[in-house]
Design a protein around this motif. Structure first.
Motif, PDB file in Angstrom:
ATOM      1  N   GLU A  60       0.856  -1.188   0.000  1.00 15.67           N
ATOM      2  CA  GLU A  60       0.000   0.000   0.000  1.00 15.67           C
ATOM      3  C   GLU A  60       0.890   1.235   0.000  1.00 15.67           C
ATOM      4  O   GLU A  60       1.791   1.350   0.830  1.00 15.67           O
ATOM      5  CB  GLU A  60      -0.868   0.013   1.258  1.00 15.67           C
ATOM      6  CG  GLU A  60      -1.709   1.247   1.397  1.00 15.67           C
ATOM      7  CD  GLU A  60      -2.479   1.287   2.710  1.00 15.67           C
ATOM      8  OE1 GLU A  60      -3.028   2.350   3.013  1.00 15.67           O
ATOM      9  OE2 GLU A  60      -2.512   0.261   3.424  1.00 15.67           O
TER      10      GLU A  60
ATOM     11  N   ARG B 127       1.479   4.903   0.899  1.00 15.09           N
ATOM     12  CA  ARG B 127       0.950   5.909   1.832  1.00 15.09           C
ATOM     13  C   ARG B 127       1.729   7.195   1.625  1.00 15.09           C
ATOM     14  O   ARG B 127       2.881   7.316   2.019  1.00 15.09           O
ATOM     15  CB  ARG B 127       1.083   5.448   3.275  1.00 15.09           C
ATOM     16  CG  ARG B 127       0.263   4.198   3.537  1.00 15.09           C
ATOM     17  CD  ARG B 127       0.087   3.931   4.999  1.00 15.09           C
ATOM     18  NE  ARG B 127      -0.776   4.945   5.568  1.00 15.09           N
ATOM     19  CZ  ARG B 127      -0.677   5.363   6.828  1.00 15.09           C
ATOM     20  NH1 ARG B 127       0.230   4.876   7.618  1.00 15.09           N
ATOM     21  NH2 ARG B 127      -1.506   6.277   7.292  1.00 15.09           N
TER      22      ARG B 127
ATOM     23  N   HIS C 168      -0.844  11.540   4.224  1.00 10.48           N
ATOM     24  CA  HIS C 168      -1.782  10.581   4.812  1.00 10.48           C
ATOM     25  C   HIS C 168      -1.189   9.864   6.023  1.00 10.48           C
ATOM     26  O   HIS C 168      -1.808   8.967   6.571  1.00 10.48           O
ATOM     27  CB  HIS C 168      -2.206   9.543   3.762  1.00 10.48           C
ATOM     28  CG  HIS C 168      -3.057  10.121   2.700  1.00 10.48           C
ATOM     29  ND1 HIS C 168      -2.647  10.176   1.380  1.00 10.48           N
ATOM     30  CD2 HIS C 168      -4.271  10.714   2.744  1.00 10.48           C
ATOM     31  CE1 HIS C 168      -3.589  10.764   0.659  1.00 10.48           C
ATOM     32  NE2 HIS C 168      -4.575  11.101   1.474  1.00 10.48           N
ATOM     33  N   ARG C 169       0.015  10.248   6.415  1.00  7.89           N
ATOM     34  CA  ARG C 169       0.680   9.617   7.555  1.00  7.89           C
ATOM     35  C   ARG C 169       0.502  10.469   8.811  1.00  7.89           C
ATOM     36  O   ARG C 169       0.123  11.629   8.741  1.00  7.89           O
ATOM     37  CB  ARG C 169       2.168   9.450   7.262  1.00  7.89           C
ATOM     38  CG  ARG C 169       2.413   8.438   6.164  1.00  7.89           C
ATOM     39  CD  ARG C 169       3.871   8.179   5.993  1.00  7.89           C
ATOM     40  NE  ARG C 169       4.264   8.688   4.698  1.00  7.89           N
ATOM     41  CZ  ARG C 169       5.506   8.983   4.356  1.00  7.89           C
ATOM     42  NH1 ARG C 169       6.483   8.839   5.215  1.00  7.89           N
ATOM     43  NH2 ARG C 169       5.776   9.420   3.164  1.00  7.89           N
TER      44      ARG C 169
ATOM     45  N   PHE D  30       3.563   4.024  10.462  1.00  8.20           N
ATOM     46  CA  PHE D  30       2.793   3.127  11.317  1.00  8.20           C
ATOM     47  C   PHE D  30       2.475   3.831  12.634  1.00  8.20           C
ATOM     48  O   PHE D  30       3.075   4.854  12.956  1.00  8.20           O
ATOM     49  CB  PHE D  30       3.578   1.848  11.616  1.00  8.20           C
ATOM     50  CG  PHE D  30       4.029   1.087  10.405  1.00  8.20           C
ATOM     51  CD1 PHE D  30       3.144   0.797   9.380  1.00  8.20           C
ATOM     52  CD2 PHE D  30       5.330   0.653  10.284  1.00  8.20           C
ATOM     53  CE1 PHE D  30       3.551   0.079   8.261  1.00  8.20           C
ATOM     54  CE2 PHE D  30       5.757  -0.061   9.178  1.00  8.20           C
ATOM     55  CZ  PHE D  30       4.860  -0.341   8.156  1.00  8.20           C
ATOM     56  N   SER D  31       1.550   3.273  13.404  1.00 10.57           N
ATOM     57  CA  SER D  31       1.240   3.822  14.721  1.00 10.57           C
ATOM     58  C   SER D  31       2.532   3.991  15.511  1.00 10.57           C
ATOM     59  O   SER D  31       3.347   3.073  15.609  1.00 10.57           O
ATOM     60  CB  SER D  31       0.297   2.882  15.477  1.00 10.57           C
ATOM     61  OG  SER D  31      -0.974   2.879  14.873  1.00 10.57           O
TER      62      SER D  31
ATOM     63  N   ARG E 271      -2.068   7.074  16.396  1.00 17.58           N
ATOM     64  CA  ARG E 271      -2.646   5.722  16.406  1.00 17.58           C
ATOM     65  C   ARG E 271      -3.537   5.536  15.192  1.00 17.58           C
ATOM     66  O   ARG E 271      -4.404   6.344  14.910  1.00 17.58           O
ATOM     67  CB  ARG E 271      -3.490   5.488  17.665  1.00 17.58           C
ATOM     68  CG  ARG E 271      -2.677   5.434  18.926  1.00 17.58           C
ATOM     69  CD  ARG E 271      -1.872   4.144  18.988  1.00 17.58           C
ATOM     70  NE  ARG E 271      -0.994   4.137  20.130  1.00 17.58           N
ATOM     71  CZ  ARG E 271       0.327   4.140  20.043  1.00 17.58           C
ATOM     72  NH1 ARG E 271       0.913   4.138  18.889  1.00 17.58           N
ATOM     73  NH2 ARG E 271       1.057   4.125  21.121  1.00 17.58           N
ATOM     74  N   ASP E 272      -3.291   4.453  14.456  1.00 14.39           N
ATOM     75  CA  ASP E 272      -4.104   4.067  13.312  1.00 14.39           C
ATOM     76  C   ASP E 272      -4.250   2.552  13.376  1.00 14.39           C
ATOM     77  O   ASP E 272      -3.283   1.819  13.182  1.00 14.39           O
ATOM     78  CB  ASP E 272      -3.426   4.492  12.007  1.00 14.39           C
ATOM     79  CG  ASP E 272      -4.242   4.164  10.770  1.00 14.39           C
ATOM     80  OD1 ASP E 272      -5.091   3.242  10.819  1.00 14.39           O
ATOM     81  OD2 ASP E 272      -4.019   4.811   9.738  1.00 14.39           O
ATOM     82  N   ALA E 273      -5.440   2.068  13.676  1.00 14.16           N
ATOM     83  CA  ALA E 273      -5.683   0.631  13.855  1.00 14.16           C
ATOM     84  C   ALA E 273      -5.321  -0.183  12.614  1.00 14.16           C
ATOM     85  O   ALA E 273      -5.013  -1.366  12.710  1.00 14.16           O
ATOM     86  CB  ALA E 273      -7.141   0.390  14.232  1.00 14.16           C
ATOM     87  N   ASN E 274      -5.337   0.458  11.438  1.00 13.02           N
ATOM     88  CA  ASN E 274      -5.010  -0.240  10.196  1.00 13.02           C
ATOM     89  C   ASN E 274      -3.519  -0.212   9.872  1.00 13.02           C
ATOM     90  O   ASN E 274      -3.089  -0.826   8.903  1.00 13.02           O
ATOM     91  CB  ASN E 274      -5.794   0.362   9.035  1.00 13.02           C
ATOM     92  CG  ASN E 274      -7.277   0.164   9.199  1.00 13.02           C
ATOM     93  OD1 ASN E 274      -7.726  -0.913   9.581  1.00 13.02           O
ATOM     94  ND2 ASN E 274      -8.050   1.205   8.940  1.00 13.02           N
ATOM     95  N   GLN E 275      -2.753   0.528  10.651  1.00  9.70           N
ATOM     96  CA  GLN E 275      -1.318   0.672  10.386  1.00  9.70           C
ATOM     97  C   GLN E 275      -0.538   0.373  11.660  1.00  9.70           C
ATOM     98  O   GLN E 275      -0.138   1.259  12.395  1.00  9.70           O
ATOM     99  CB  GLN E 275      -1.003   2.093   9.888  1.00  9.70           C
ATOM    100  CG  GLN E 275      -1.728   2.480   8.642  1.00  9.70           C
ATOM    101  CD  GLN E 275      -1.337   1.637   7.445  1.00  9.70           C
ATOM    102  OE1 GLN E 275      -0.243   1.088   7.368  1.00  9.70           O
ATOM    103  NE2 GLN E 275      -2.229   1.535   6.485  1.00  9.70           N
ATOM    104  N   GLN E 276      -0.321  -0.910  11.934  1.00  9.80           N
ATOM    105  CA  GLN E 276       0.335  -1.338  13.169  1.00  9.80           C
ATOM    106  C   GLN E 276       1.695  -1.974  12.918  1.00  9.80           C
ATOM    107  O   GLN E 276       2.164  -2.769  13.710  1.00  9.80           O
ATOM    108  CB  GLN E 276      -0.568  -2.336  13.910  1.00  9.80           C
ATOM    109  CG  GLN E 276      -1.880  -1.765  14.366  1.00  9.80           C
ATOM    110  CD  GLN E 276      -1.704  -0.706  15.453  1.00  9.80           C
ATOM    111  OE1 GLN E 276      -0.830  -0.800  16.294  1.00  9.80           O
ATOM    112  NE2 GLN E 276      -2.538   0.312  15.397  1.00  9.80           N
TER     113      GLN E 276
END
Length: 71
Positions: free
Chosen positions: A3, A5, A9-10, A24-25, A30-35
């Motif tokens: 993907e 990014r 968008h970060r 990533f988080s 915090r982004d639940a889709n980016q761990q």
């Protein structure tokens, strides 16, 4: 699947001397889709002000890779 990014968008952090974009988080972002991705937990695009930098701080059981784009 890979993907793309784009920077806008970060996650962002502004510490005055440090401008950071988090893929990533990380930190307060915090982004639940980016761990992270497998064992890769952090990709930050950090812009550090001239004559500034990180003080001594520990990273336990981690590999850190840094590179300079200019300056």
């Amino acid at each position: 699947m890979i993907e793309i990014r784009k920077a806008d968008h970060r996650g962002r952090a502004n510490h005055g001397w440090l401008q950071s974009r988090h893929t990533f988080s990380f930190g307060s972002y915090r982004d639940a889709n980016q761990q992270g991705f497998s064992d890769l937990l952090v990709i930050n695009d950090d812009r550090v002000a001239a004559a500034q930098g990180f003080g001594t701080h520990g990273h336990r059981d981690m590999e850190i890779f840094s590179y300079v784009l200019e300056g």
